[in-house]
Scaffold this motif. Structure first.
Motif, PDB file in Angstrom:
ATOM      1  N   MET A  65       0.518  -1.305   0.003  1.00 56.05           N
ATOM      2  CA  MET A  65       0.009  -0.050  -0.393  1.00 56.05           C
ATOM      3  C   MET A  65       1.260   1.417  -0.238  1.00 56.05           C
ATOM      4  SD  MET A  65      -3.133   1.280   2.541  1.00 56.05           S
ATOM      5  CE  MET A  65      -2.233   0.669   4.050  1.00 56.05           C
ATOM      6  N   THR A  66       0.594   2.302  -1.163  1.00 58.66           N
ATOM      7  CA  THR A  66       1.021   3.024  -0.979  1.00 58.66           C
ATOM      8  C   THR A  66       1.048   4.141  -0.063  1.00 58.66           C
ATOM      9  OG1 THR A  66      -0.218   4.460  -2.860  1.00 58.66           O
ATOM     10  CG2 THR A  66       1.607   2.900  -3.485  1.00 58.66           C
ATOM     11  N   GLY A  67       1.987   5.423   0.399  1.00 59.98           N
ATOM     12  CA  GLY A  67       1.480   6.442   1.545  1.00 59.98           C
ATOM     13  C   GLY A  67      -0.254   6.837   0.730  1.00 59.98           C
ATOM     14  N   ALA A  68      -0.328   7.277  -0.604  1.00 60.13           N
ATOM     15  CA  ALA A  68      -1.383   7.812  -1.168  1.00 60.13           C
ATOM     16  C   ALA A  68      -2.405   6.875  -0.467  1.00 60.13           C
ATOM     17  CB  ALA A  68      -1.124   8.548  -2.399  1.00 60.13           C
ATOM     18  N   GLN A  69      -2.448   6.376  -0.830  1.00 56.34           N
ATOM     19  CA  GLN A  69      -3.674   5.245  -0.206  1.00 56.34           C
ATOM     20  C   GLN A  69      -3.680   4.926   1.098  1.00 56.34           C
ATOM     21  OE1 GLN A  69      -1.948   1.541  -2.466  1.00 56.34           O
ATOM     22  NE2 GLN A  69      -3.071   1.849  -4.474  1.00 56.34           N
ATOM     23  N   PHE A  70      -2.704   5.338   1.791  1.00 61.12           N
ATOM     24  CA  PHE A  70      -3.412   4.878   3.374  1.00 61.12           C
ATOM     25  C   PHE A  70      -3.836   6.113   4.023  1.00 61.12           C
ATOM     26  CE2 PHE A  70      -0.800   4.378   7.960  1.00 61.12           C
ATOM     27  CZ  PHE A  70      -1.933   3.733   7.883  1.00 61.12           C
ATOM     28  N   LYS A  71      -3.357   7.627   3.398  1.00 55.26           N
ATOM     29  CA  LYS A  71      -4.026   8.372   3.247  1.00 55.26           C
ATOM     30  C   LYS A  71      -5.170   8.455   3.727  1.00 55.26           C
ATOM     31  CE  LYS A  71      -3.816  13.598   2.386  1.00 55.26           C
ATOM     32  NZ  LYS A  71      -2.820  14.567   1.313  1.00 55.26           N
ATOM     33  N   GLU A  72      -5.765   8.137   2.438  1.00 54.74           N
ATOM     34  CA  GLU A  72      -6.792   8.235   1.888  1.00 54.74           C
ATOM     35  C   GLU A  72      -7.979   7.121   2.757  1.00 54.74           C
ATOM     36  OE1 GLU A  72      -9.006   9.923   0.036  1.00 54.74           O
ATOM     37  OE2 GLU A  72      -6.329  10.839   0.063  1.00 54.74           O
ATOM     38  N   LYS A  83     -11.825  17.208  10.592  1.00 57.00           N
ATOM     39  CA  LYS A  83     -11.218  17.834   9.361  1.00 57.00           C
ATOM     40  C   LYS A  83      -9.929  17.451   9.957  1.00 57.00           C
ATOM     41  CE  LYS A  83     -10.018  21.286   6.591  1.00 57.00           C
ATOM     42  NZ  LYS A  83     -10.115  22.857   6.129  1.00 57.00           N
ATOM     43  N   ILE A  84      -9.245  16.864   9.068  1.00 55.49           N
ATOM     44  CA  ILE A  84      -8.008  15.772   9.098  1.00 55.49           C
ATOM     45  C   ILE A  84      -7.004  16.981   8.050  1.00 55.49           C
ATOM     46  CG2 ILE A  84      -8.732  13.916   7.809  1.00 55.49           C
ATOM     47  CD1 ILE A  84      -7.045  12.278  10.441  1.00 55.49           C
ATOM     48  N   GLY A  85      -5.619  17.009   8.233  1.00 56.28           N
ATOM     49  CA  GLY A  85      -4.785  16.919   7.724  1.00 56.28           C
ATOM     50  C   GLY A  85      -3.107  16.914   7.472  1.00 56.28           C
ATOM     51  N   PHE A  86      -2.521  16.830   6.703  1.00 57.85           N
ATOM     52  CA  PHE A  86      -0.988  15.949   6.598  1.00 57.85           C
ATOM     53  C   PHE A  86      -0.096  16.929   6.868  1.00 57.85           C
ATOM     54  CE2 PHE A  86      -4.080  12.674   6.017  1.00 57.85           C
ATOM     55  CZ  PHE A  86      -4.379  11.816   6.849  1.00 57.85           C
ATOM     56  N   ALA A  87       0.937  17.273   7.241  1.00 58.07           N
ATOM     57  CA  ALA A  87       1.904  17.721   6.732  1.00 58.07           C
ATOM     58  C   ALA A  87       3.345  16.876   7.257  1.00 58.07           C
ATOM     59  CB  ALA A  87       2.609  19.149   7.616  1.00 58.07           C
ATOM     60  N   SER A  88       4.059  17.942   6.380  1.00 55.80           N
ATOM     61  CA  SER A  88       5.746  17.374   7.115  1.00 55.80           C
ATOM     62  C   SER A  88       6.042  17.649   7.963  1.00 55.80           C
ATOM     63  CB  SER A  88       6.732  17.860   5.795  1.00 55.80           C
ATOM     64  OG  SER A  88       7.218  18.888   6.341  1.00 55.80           O
ATOM     65  N   LEU A 136       2.479  12.804  15.863  1.00 55.18           N
ATOM     66  CA  LEU A 136       3.751  12.512  14.924  1.00 55.18           C
ATOM     67  C   LEU A 136       3.651  11.049  14.850  1.00 55.18           C
ATOM     68  CD1 LEU A 136       6.309  14.425  14.572  1.00 55.18           C
ATOM     69  CD2 LEU A 136       6.737  14.505  16.586  1.00 55.18           C
ATOM     70  N   THR A 137       4.111  10.892  13.399  1.00 55.46           N
ATOM     71  CA  THR A 137       4.890   9.652  13.020  1.00 55.46           C
ATOM     72  C   THR A 137       5.980   9.173  11.805  1.00 55.46           C
ATOM     73  OG1 THR A 137       3.906   7.388  11.754  1.00 55.46           O
ATOM     74  CG2 THR A 137       2.557   9.840  10.984  1.00 55.46           C
ATOM     75  N   THR A 138       6.508   7.855  12.068  1.00 52.36           N
ATOM     76  CA  THR A 138       7.479   7.981  11.433  1.00 52.36           C
ATOM     77  C   THR A 138       6.641   7.618  10.125  1.00 52.36           C
ATOM     78  OG1 THR A 138       7.456   5.840  12.062  1.00 52.36           O
ATOM     79  CG2 THR A 138       8.742   7.131  12.864  1.00 52.36           C
ATOM     80  N   VAL A 139       5.063   7.209   9.470  1.00 50.98           N
ATOM     81  CA  VAL A 139       5.363   7.115   8.644  1.00 50.98           C
ATOM     82  C   VAL A 139       5.054   8.378   7.615  1.00 50.98           C
ATOM     83  CG1 VAL A 139       3.217   5.812   7.602  1.00 50.98           C
ATOM     84  CG2 VAL A 139       3.224   4.881   9.924  1.00 50.98           C
ATOM     85  N   TYR A 140       5.517   8.105   6.619  1.00 50.95           N
ATOM     86  CA  TYR A 140       5.437   8.957   5.791  1.00 50.95           C
ATOM     87  C   TYR A 140       3.927   9.000   4.656  1.00 50.95           C
ATOM     88  CZ  TYR A 140       5.402  11.336   1.084  1.00 50.95           C
ATOM     89  OH  TYR A 140       5.809  12.307   0.251  1.00 50.95           O
ATOM     90  N   LEU A 141       3.976  10.281   4.804  1.00 46.75           N
ATOM     91  CA  LEU A 141       1.742  10.515   3.726  1.00 46.75           C
ATOM     92  C   LEU A 141       2.065  11.752   3.239  1.00 46.75           C
ATOM     93  CD1 LEU A 141       0.017   9.345   7.647  1.00 46.75           C
ATOM     94  CD2 LEU A 141      -0.005   8.385   5.532  1.00 46.75           C
ATOM     95  N   PRO A 142       1.747  11.443   2.341  1.00 46.01           N
ATOM     96  CA  PRO A 142       1.989  12.942   1.660  1.00 46.01           C
ATOM     97  C   PRO A 142       1.070  13.382   1.986  1.00 46.01           C
ATOM     98  CG  PRO A 142       1.100  11.087  -0.202  1.00 46.01           C
ATOM     99  CD  PRO A 142       1.241  10.541   1.903  1.00 46.01           C
ATOM    100  N   PRO A 143       1.878  15.059   2.421  1.00 41.96           N
ATOM    101  CA  PRO A 143       1.103  16.400   2.418  1.00 41.96           C
ATOM    102  C   PRO A 143       0.614  16.748   2.195  1.00 41.96           C
ATOM    103  CG  PRO A 143       3.657  16.791   1.694  1.00 41.96           C
ATOM    104  CD  PRO A 143       3.299  14.734   1.236  1.00 41.96           C
ATOM    105  N   ASP A 144      -0.546  17.875   2.273  1.00 46.94           N
ATOM    106  CA  ASP A 144      -1.462  18.859   1.844  1.00 46.94           C
ATOM    107  C   ASP A 144      -0.932  20.355   1.905  1.00 46.94           C
ATOM    108  OD1 ASP A 144      -3.316  17.211   1.877  1.00 46.94           O
ATOM    109  OD2 ASP A 144      -3.752  17.262   4.147  1.00 46.94           O
TER     110      ASP A 144
END
Length: 381
Positions: A1-8, A21-26, A173-181
């Motif tokens: 599963m890609t980071g983008a898929q996990f994000k969804e 509301k949820i958002g993702f950042a570096s 905060l997590t070690t998992v990479y998820l694409p930022p918004d």
């Protein structure tokens, strides 16, 4: 599963557990925030409630080595109270700010974040997670801004397009990479309504707050309130909503999405006089579940005295005399003495003079003198 898929998947799960509301950042260093915090520190604008270590507040790697992503969440809270009781002569009421209506938001958000943590570690067992709300090292607003939740406004709140600034914030905060918004661009424009409306001039300029002048901070202090702010506090028992209620972006924003956030009118807008003599147990039973109780009963009781003075409530004079004469806490005795003078109550001079004769605390004696001077201003000699 890609980071983008996990994000969804995470977004879908967040909705299912009531996150609005949820958002993702570096997890990059918050460079601009660091510069602002250094300036705040140099100017003496900090409240003292913040994490003192600026490096920890701005560098997520110091909190979690190998962190890749900050997940920011927002929950909308109500801005209007249904069936709000009226404050009338002889039965005056105080008010808790909207962020202290309903169950303490720290508990609500931590519950949501724990569910997110469990969801992440179930899907990615090797993942590290760390969540925080308000009292953590990271700035909730800076994380929310980077994650596209909203923009940091001139009133130092985070304004979301959907819910205005009436939102509670938390982050994970997590070690998992998820694409930022993508962050939302500032939408305050040239508007300075909040700066102009601030009762104490605490909003020095857009986005900069002198916490020591902010009524929200002052209501949480435990010492004597500085003279210049006593009338400004009005009937506020905890917090201040002025810079939010005047904001055009908040017009028409009122969401009742979480039952636990609904205010009990008798707690959010309580009668003032019963607060004066509450025991610790009574205070915890009535107010212990709201965020505004975290500093204990003393600041709330002091603020209730100031509110009675604001209303010039002569019906409270007897109780204020009792506090001045019998309360073991100098701040309460002294504030009650000042309030008697402010109200201009009948026979107040007699009681103040008698208290002055026996008072041994210098600060309280000074407040008694202030009360006597205020009586002279009323023409009461």
């Amino acid at each position: 599963m890609t980071g983008a898929q996990f994000k969804e998947e995470l977004i879908a799960y967040s909705k299912s557990i009531g996150i609005d509301k949820i958002g993702f950042a570096s997890s990059d260093v918050f460079t601009e925030l660091k510069e602002r915090l250094i300036q705040q520190q140099e100017l003496g604008y900090q409240s003292g409630f913040e994490e003192e270590d600026i490096e920890k507040r701005t560098n997520p790697q110091l909190l979690m080595e190998g962190a890749h992503t900050i997940i920011s969440i927002a929950l909308a809270y109500p801005s209007k109270m249904k069936d709000a009781p009226r404050s009338v002569k002889g039965a005056r009421r105080g008010i808790f700010c909207r962020a202290s209506w309903g169950v303490d938001y720290h508990h609500i958000l931590r519950g949501k974040l724990r569910l997110l943590e469990a969801f992440i570690t179930e899907k990615v067992p090797e993942a590290e997670v760390m969540s925080m709300v308000d009292t953590g090292e990271l700035s909730d607003r800076a994380a929310a801004e980077r994650a596209g939740i909203g923009w940091s406004a001139k009133n130092c709140a985070t304004i979301t397009p959907e819910f205005g600034s009436y939102v509670y914030l938390g982050e994970l905060l997590t070690t998992v990479y998820l694409p930022p918004d993508t962050p939302i661009t500032d939408q305050c424009g040239d508007c300075t309504i909040c700066i102009d409306a601030c009762p104490t001039g605490a909003l020095v300029q857009g986005g900069q707050l002198d916490s020591n002048k902010c009524i929200a901070f002052l209501t949480q202090t435990k010492d004597f309130l500085p003279d210049q702010y006593r009338e400004k506090i009005g009937n506020r028992l905890y917090g201040c909503d002025t810079c939010q209620t005047v904001c055009p972006k908040n017009k028409g924003k009122d969401f009742h999405l979480h039952q636990e956030m609904e205010p009990d009118p008798e707690i959010a807008k309580p009668l003032l006089k019963p607060i004066l003599h509450m025991s610790n147990r009574e205070f915890k039973e009535k107010f212990g579940h709201v965020s505004g109780s975290w500093r204990g009963k003393k600041p709330i009781q002091r603020n209730a005295i100031l509110a009675l003075a604001h209303f010039k409530d002569e019906s409270a004079a007897g109780e204020l005399v009792q506090l001045m004469n019998e309360d073991p806490r100098p701040v309460i005795r002294g504030t009650a003495a000042w309030a008697l003078g402010k109200i201009g109550a009948v026979n107040a001079r007699k009681h103040l003079n008698a208290a002055k004769e026996r008072e041994k605390d210098g600060n309280v004696a000074a407040e008694i003198d202030k009360g006597l001077n205020l009586l002279e201003n009323h023409g009461i000699y």
